[in-house]
Design a protein around this motif. Structure first.
Motif, mmCIF file in Angstrom:
data_model
loop_
_atom_site.group_PDB
_atom_site.id
_atom_site.type_symbol
_atom_site.label_atom_id
_atom_site.label_comp_id
_atom_site.label_asym_id
_atom_site.label_seq_id
_atom_site.Cartn_x
_atom_site.Cartn_y
_atom_site.Cartn_z
ATOM 1 N N TYR A 272 0.811 -1.227 0.000
ATOM 2 C CA TYR A 272 0.000 0.000 0.000
ATOM 3 C C TYR A 272 0.847 1.281 0.000
ATOM 4 C CZ TYR A 272 -3.944 -3.007 1.605
ATOM 5 O OH TYR A 272 -4.910 -3.970 1.753
ATOM 6 N N VAL B 265 3.006 0.774 8.133
ATOM 7 C CA VAL B 265 2.400 1.493 9.261
ATOM 8 C C VAL B 265 2.978 1.003 10.589
ATOM 9 C CG1 VAL B 265 0.298 2.248 8.093
ATOM 10 C CG2 VAL B 265 0.377 -0.023 9.146
ATOM 11 N N PHE C 288 2.067 -0.615 13.363
ATOM 12 C CA PHE C 288 2.037 -1.966 13.924
ATOM 13 C C PHE C 288 2.991 -2.908 13.192
ATOM 14 C CE2 PHE C 288 -1.226 -2.563 10.615
ATOM 15 C CZ PHE C 288 -0.908 -3.811 10.112
ATOM 16 N N LEU D 233 -7.646 0.193 12.369
ATOM 17 C CA LEU D 233 -7.974 -1.067 13.045
ATOM 18 C C LEU D 233 -7.233 -1.162 14.378
ATOM 19 C CD1 LEU D 233 -7.889 -4.087 10.608
ATOM 20 C CD2 LEU D 233 -9.472 -3.682 12.461
ATOM 21 N N ASN E 179 -2.823 -6.469 12.876
ATOM 22 C CA ASN E 179 -3.101 -5.015 12.878
ATOM 23 C C ASN E 179 -3.565 -4.568 14.267
ATOM 24 O OD1 ASN E 179 -3.209 -6.033 10.186
ATOM 25 N ND2 ASN E 179 -4.259 -4.191 9.506
ATOM 26 N N CYS F 233 -11.547 -1.429 9.552
ATOM 27 C CA CYS F 233 -10.610 -0.613 8.765
ATOM 28 C C CYS F 233 -11.400 0.429 7.981
ATOM 29 C CB CYS F 233 -9.848 -1.525 7.802
ATOM 30 S SG CYS F 233 -9.124 -0.633 6.427
ATOM 31 N N HIS G 189 -11.334 -0.290 4.014
ATOM 32 C CA HIS G 189 -12.101 -1.424 3.487
ATOM 33 C C HIS G 189 -13.589 -1.318 3.779
ATOM 34 C CE1 HIS G 189 -7.992 -2.923 3.156
ATOM 35 N NE2 HIS G 189 -8.468 -3.635 2.151
ATOM 36 N N GLU H 47 -10.930 -7.689 5.046
ATOM 37 C CA GLU H 47 -11.319 -6.590 5.930
ATOM 38 C C GLU H 47 -12.553 -5.860 5.384
ATOM 39 O OE1 GLU H 47 -7.979 -3.959 6.497
ATOM 40 O OE2 GLU H 47 -6.708 -5.615 7.117
ATOM 41 N N TYR I 266 -3.167 6.582 6.303
ATOM 42 C CA TYR I 266 -2.064 6.259 7.232
ATOM 43 C C TYR I 266 -0.842 5.789 6.436
ATOM 44 C CZ TYR I 266 -5.875 6.018 10.673
ATOM 45 O OH TYR I 266 -6.952 6.281 11.466
ATOM 46 N N MET I 267 -1.089 4.883 5.494
ATOM 47 C CA MET I 267 0.023 4.362 4.685
ATOM 48 C C MET I 267 0.672 5.492 3.884
ATOM 49 S SD MET I 267 0.689 1.008 4.493
ATOM 50 C CE MET I 267 0.047 -0.490 5.240
HETATM 51 FE FE1 SF4 Z 1 -4.990 -0.150 8.757
HETATM 52 FE FE2 SF4 Z 1 -4.742 1.221 6.468
HETATM 53 FE FE3 SF4 Z 1 -4.606 -1.484 6.451
HETATM 54 FE FE4 SF4 Z 1 -6.911 -0.235 6.936
HETATM 55 S S1 SF4 Z 1 -5.732 -0.160 5.040
HETATM 56 S S2 SF4 Z 1 -6.083 -1.962 8.065
HETATM 57 S S3 SF4 Z 1 -6.255 1.572 8.093
HETATM 58 S S4 SF4 Z 1 -3.174 -0.076 7.436
#
Ligand code: SF4
Ligand code: 13P
Length: 309
Positions: A25, A60, A62, A87, A113, A171, A174, A199, A268-269
């Motif tokens: 991502y 990210v 985690f 998440l 996550n 999430c 998703h 997700e 976030y990514m």
């Molecule tokens: Fe977390 Fe982003 Fe993955 Fe969703 S897409 S689970 S917010 S890292």
């Protein structure tokens, strides 16, 4: 004088014996700088095996935290410490502690996550690519608490038939896919296969021809004789996919919010940028640290997961 970020990153990486691990991502330019691009499980396996002194985790929090739990002696850097996950944030440790205490004797399985504190309270950790295998390792007479993703949890109940108490987390990316717009899109592409990350919500998963982790999704598209695919996961995955399957038509599933662009991006990514990747490698200031007491507890379910995978 303008810095050539890409060649500077390569020099710094060599000088410092660093490795760059990237999730699918991340932006295409970050993925292109990485030594390895993969899903959560493959990235944890890479983090476990690396001989590098520094791990730069382009993903990210985690994910980088899991790498640090596995490598307490190594320096683990995240380009931007604000790269969180909705998440992981949906499961605060003090509330989760209360939840599991009020349901004793259940086996606690957590999706990767989540924070180190949550992993430290877990019997087993899983990712979307090994969740069914991890659940299958639990004796059938045992009931399970699954957290934090309720959508993955519901999907696993359906797949495994197991008794699971679900934490109410999700999430943001998703859950944003629109069933109505997806149904309309399917009418335009009647031959397209719909592929979704677990997700996603149940109505989206019900339409999907294939459900799997990010690497599962890429492999499915690669091995399918089909030409058109509608992809219900974060749009960053399209970069590796386009490289793997040139000529196939890859259509991002539409989300509720967008009327202009069909992409679903994880904010976030995407806080990580090439500039931040360079600065974090140069200055080593965006370091992930984990309390040793928590780390020692959190590594147990992670290692069990890696052994079972
Ligand atoms: Fe977390 Fe982003 Fe993955 Fe969703 S897409 S689970 S917010 S890292
Ligand atoms: P994968 O393990 O499938 O790469 O999923 C990670 C993630 O954060 C999905 O939103």
């Amino acid at each position: 004088m303008q810095v050539d970020l890409k060649s500077e990153i390569l020099h710094l990486k060599e000088d410092k014996n660093a490795v760059i691990l990237s999730h699918y991502y991340q932006t295409p330019e970050i993925q292109e700088m990485a030594d390895f691009v993969g899903d959560s499980l493959a990235l944890s396996q890479q983090a476990q095996q690396t001989k590098a002194d520094i791990i730069v985790f382009a993903g990210v929090h985690f994910m980088a935290e899991t790498a640090k739990i596995l490598n307490p002696q190594k320096k683990v850097l995240l380009p931007d410490l604000a790269a969180g996950c909705s998440l992981a944030e949906s499961c605060p440790p003090h509330l989760f502690n209360r939840f599991i205490s009020s349901h004793p004797n259940l086996i606690v399985v957590t999706y990767i996550n989540c924070s180190a504190e949550i992993k430290a309270m877990s019997n087993l950790v899983c990712t979307s690519s090994n969740a069914e295998k991890i659940i299958a390792s639990i004796p059938t007479d045992k009931s399970i608490i699954f957290a934090p993703d309720k959508n993955l949890g519901k999907y696993l109940i359906k797949k495994t038939g197991r008794d699971m108490l679900l934490w109410d987390g999700s999430c943001v990316v998703h859950e944003a896919f629109s069933l109505e717009k997806l149904t309309q899109l399917c009418m335009h592409y009647p031959h397209a296969k719909i592929i979704a990350h677990p997700e996603s919500e149940e109505p989206i998963l019900r339409l999907a021809h294939y459900i799997g982790s990010t690497s599962g999704i890429i492999n499915y598209v690669k091995n399918s004789p089909n030409k058109e695919f509608i992809i219900a996961t974060e749009a960053g995955i399209l970069h590796q996919m386009e490289k793997e399957v040139p000529g196939k038509i890859l259509i991002p599933a539409p989300s509720h919010q967008d009327n202009t662009c069909a992409c679903s991006e994880c904010a976030y990514m995407k806080v990580n940028t090439l500039e931040k990747l360079y600065w974090c490698l140069k200055n080593e200031k965006t370091e992930i640290l984990v309390n040793e007491e928590i780390r020692k507890k959190a590594i147990v379910p992670i290692q069990k997961m890696l052994e079972l995978s």
